[in-house]
Scaffold this motif. Sequence first.
Motif: not given
Length: 264
Positions: A19-48
């Motif tokens: 249930s841990k949600v990171f703000a940067f994974t939900q932010d629309r602008h960050t998602t668009e930047f990740f897509m532009k920088w060829s990182m979208l779908g290849r970067i992740s954050a998980q919490t244990f």
Amino acid sequence: MAVREQALKQQFTFSLLPSKVFAFTQDRHTTEFFMKWSMLGRISAQTFKFDQLFHPYRRHDFVSDFFRDPNVISNLKVIGPLGLWEPFEKDIASLNVEIIPCTKVSMDIFDPLYNSGILHPNGHIVKCFHEHYTNFDELKKMLLIEDSENYGIISLENRVEFLFRLFKHICLGGELCQHEDVISPYIETTRLIYKDLISVRKDPDTKEITVVSTVLKVTACDHFGLCYPSRSGEEQNFAYLIVDPLKRHVHVLYHSFGVGLFNT
């Protein structure tokens, strides 16, 4: 002495916090930047979550137990050979665990970028020629070339900080990275991710804010060689374990270098 020996025998156990949600994974602008920088779908954050007291001197035990834990084995996400997310199910033969300095509580570390010839007054990045790289600029030159005139504007002490390492990863991006013409997207994305991952506390008397997280850079080998975060030693393949000893949470920031998604 007996207490220390007992502590050393303790095994860390882990459980995923889905249930841990990171703000940067939900932010629309960050998602668009990740897509532009060829990182979208290849970067992740998980919490244990983990169940024992953590001390930095026990980092090797902590990481070793982490990779052996059944909940981690079945839930830790990695990019497989086919470019798809899959659980990390490898038998680890050896680990390298490096403590990464993490003391910064502001973005002041980047102030020298604004008065060193790397940026124009309006924040645009100064372009320059390089015989091996196309679309080169003074920012990449400062990040990558040790004998460049601006390499030293960020001290060696600050270059090893997690905040600067994160900034460098963001600036270099993925395999088909479309680099920015201005500095602000790199700075703001770095700030957002750092704020999401790092825990701080304020001294009630002095009001000083300090970092409580311990950042570990991790690589692992199986019997065939390097296997985590990737089979390749490319600098942009990275995995950091960010440990909050107070909440007993560990965040895993992971990136696999390659071609990112072209849409959200």
